[in-house]
Every structure is written in structure tokens, then in C-alpha cells.
Enzyme design. Structure first.
Site, mmCIF file in Angstrom:
data_model
loop_
_atom_site.group_PDB
_atom_site.id
_atom_site.type_symbol
_atom_site.label_atom_id
_atom_site.label_comp_id
_atom_site.label_asym_id
_atom_site.label_seq_id
_atom_site.Cartn_x
_atom_site.Cartn_y
_atom_site.Cartn_z
ATOM 1 N N SER A 148 0.833 -1.205 0.000
ATOM 2 C CA SER A 148 0.000 0.000 0.000
ATOM 3 C C SER A 148 0.866 1.252 0.000
ATOM 4 C CB SER A 148 -0.943 0.009 1.205
ATOM 5 O OG SER A 148 -0.227 -0.146 2.415
ATOM 6 N N ASP A 159 4.603 1.399 11.201
ATOM 7 C CA ASP A 159 4.454 -0.041 11.479
ATOM 8 C C ASP A 159 5.557 -0.433 12.457
ATOM 9 O OD1 ASP A 159 4.370 -2.947 11.307
ATOM 10 O OD2 ASP A 159 3.393 -2.728 9.367
ATOM 11 N N GLY A 186 4.865 -7.602 13.137
ATOM 12 C CA GLY A 186 3.764 -8.445 12.683
ATOM 13 C C GLY A 186 2.564 -8.384 13.602
ATOM 14 N N SER A 197 1.696 2.119 16.983
ATOM 15 C CA SER A 197 0.839 3.228 16.558
ATOM 16 C C SER A 197 0.551 4.211 17.693
ATOM 17 C CB SER A 197 -0.461 2.616 16.012
ATOM 18 O OG SER A 197 -1.489 3.544 15.933
ATOM 19 N N ASP A 207 -4.655 0.331 8.394
ATOM 20 C CA ASP A 207 -4.550 -1.058 7.908
ATOM 21 C C ASP A 207 -3.634 -1.834 8.851
ATOM 22 O OD1 ASP A 207 -4.910 -3.255 6.250
ATOM 23 O OD2 ASP A 207 -3.354 -2.629 4.827
ATOM 24 N N HIS A 242 -5.646 -6.485 13.477
ATOM 25 C CA HIS A 242 -7.083 -6.746 13.372
ATOM 26 C C HIS A 242 -7.732 -7.142 14.698
ATOM 27 C CE1 HIS A 242 -7.022 -7.389 8.720
ATOM 28 N NE2 HIS A 242 -6.797 -6.156 9.093
ATOM 29 N N ASP A 295 -10.002 -3.656 5.153
ATOM 30 C CA ASP A 295 -10.554 -4.897 5.720
ATOM 31 C C ASP A 295 -11.857 -4.673 6.474
ATOM 32 O OD1 ASP A 295 -8.316 -6.521 4.766
ATOM 33 O OD2 ASP A 295 -7.152 -5.497 6.319
HETATM 34 MG MG MG Z 1 -5.347 -4.983 5.307
#
Ligand code: MG
Length: 217
Positions: free
Chosen positions: A58, A77, A81, A130, A147, A150, A176
């Protein structure tokens, strides 16, 4: 100034200067094209920030558009992970595991992508959680693309830390987002609903799973 957002037709596939299929990631071509289109608008207003760069897919779509406007893209980021990227989990990629240090690390792949795409003059990597970066962040942003992780905790932290930093007329995009629970996890959809409930954003709907909102002026 309010950006002239029109998502009624698919965005054209941009010239990226790199074979995007060689970059690992979970972003469909039409979503990438949409990000490129939106970043091209936003870069006329101010800097763009993405949360969850992974290997830079992205980042290339956003960065190419931002570069054309001589703007700045912050790529945030921790590169350790998300839950699903860890050993034994569904999206673990052994290529991104640092054996010597016994931990996941997507930063080398990210740097390689940015160098191959010739985006070093545009992309500033922020390698930290973040919420840590958000803590003292003062600059208003013309576009924020969420992004990241999750889990509800991760998605909530991204939303709480960054949605308020989108300038009036700027763009908040969330990846997502699945209105149907059968299609995917809930947290990105939940923060999308929070954005709508706040009444601070205008809804531009979805491009596949990419939700697009504009901060009210
Ligand atoms: Mg995503």
C-alpha cells in the site's frame, strides 16, 4: 478546501514503477488504485499517514501519488507483525522471520520495496507502535489510512490515536471492512461504524473492503 472525492467509478490502475506483484501484501489491485487516487487528492492538502505498512504494498500505491505532488507519506508499522503473522498463525510467512533474532521482522522487506520503488524521497518510516507515535503527534494529516492489527485493541488504538488527526476536508480510509461477518473479522468494521457514529465524517462507502470517509469541514 474540500477534496473533490468521486468514487462512483473504479480508479485507473496507476503506473507504479515497480512490479507490484513482487511485493508481499494483502491489497487487491482495485483497492490499491483507489488509495493512489485518494492520496493524489490528499497530497494537495498536506501529509499522508498509513498505519500497517508490512512489506510496503500500500505504501507504493500511496507513495507514488504523494511523490508526484512532492509531498510526504509517513509509513507507520512496528514491523513485528500482527497476531496472524506470528509463527504458527494463518498468515505467517517464514521469509519474514529473522532466525538469528528469533522474531518476525517485516522492516527489511519494507525498506527493500521503498528502495526498489524509488520512494526514499517521499516515504518516512515510523517504526514503533501506533499509539506511541500518536502520543505526541501534532501535525494535522490530509489522509490517514488504517490497515494495522485486526484485534479490537489494535484497531481501537489506531482509530483513537489517529482519526482525530485528519484535518477538515481530509480523508480517513480503513482497510478490511467487512459488513458481512462471514467475510472477515469485525474490528475494522467496528471502527468504521464508530467513525460514522461520531458524525465527524461523511461516508463514501466501500471499494471492495476499503472504506473511505471524509472529515467534515
Ligand atoms: Mg489490510
Amino acid at each position: 478546501m474540500s477534496l473533490p472525492i468521486d468514487l462512483s467509478v473504479p480508479a485507473p490502475q496507476p503506473e507504479l514503477g515497480i512490479d507490484i506483484d513482487t511485493v508481499k501484501g494483502f491489497l487487491a489491485p482495485d483497492e490499491g488504485a483507489r488509495l493512489h487516487q485518494l492520496a493524489g487528492l490528499a497530497a494537495q492538502l498536506g501529509p499522508v499517514l498509513e498505519i500497517g505498512s508490512y512489506c510496503g504494498k500500500s505504501t507504493v500505491y500511496l507513495g507514488r501519488a504523494v511523490q508526484e505532488h512532492r509531498g510526504t507519506l509517513y509509513a507507520l508499522d512496528h514491523h513485528r507483525g500482527s497476531e496472524e503473522h506470528q509463527v504458527g498463525e494463518g498468515y505467517h510467512d517464514p521469509d519474514l522471520f529473522d532466525v538469528a533474532r528469533n522474531r518476525f521482522d517485516s522492516f527489511p522487506a519494507f525498506r527493500d520495496t521503498i528502495e526498489r520503488a524509488a520512494l526514499d524521497d517521499t516515504v518516512i518510516a515510523l517504526v514503533a507502535p501506533s499509539s506511541t507515535v500518536a502520543r505526541d503527534w501534532q501535525s494535522q494529516l490530509a489522509m490517514v489510512f488504517i490497515d494495522g492489527g485486526h484485534s479490537m485493541a489494535a484497531a481501537q488504538a489506531d482509530f483513537d490515536g489517529w482519526a482525530s488527526k485528519v484535518m477538515p476536508g481530509g480523508i480517513l480510509a480503513i482497510h478490511d471492512v467487512f459488513p458481512n461477518p462471514a467475510d472477515g473479522g469485525r474490528p475494522p468494521f467496528e471502527i468504521y461504524q464508530q467513525a460514522l457514529a461520531s458524525n465527524r465524517f461523511v461516508d463514501f462507502g466501500l471499494t471492495r473492503s476499503l472504506a473511505v470517509l471524509q472529515r467534515r469541514g
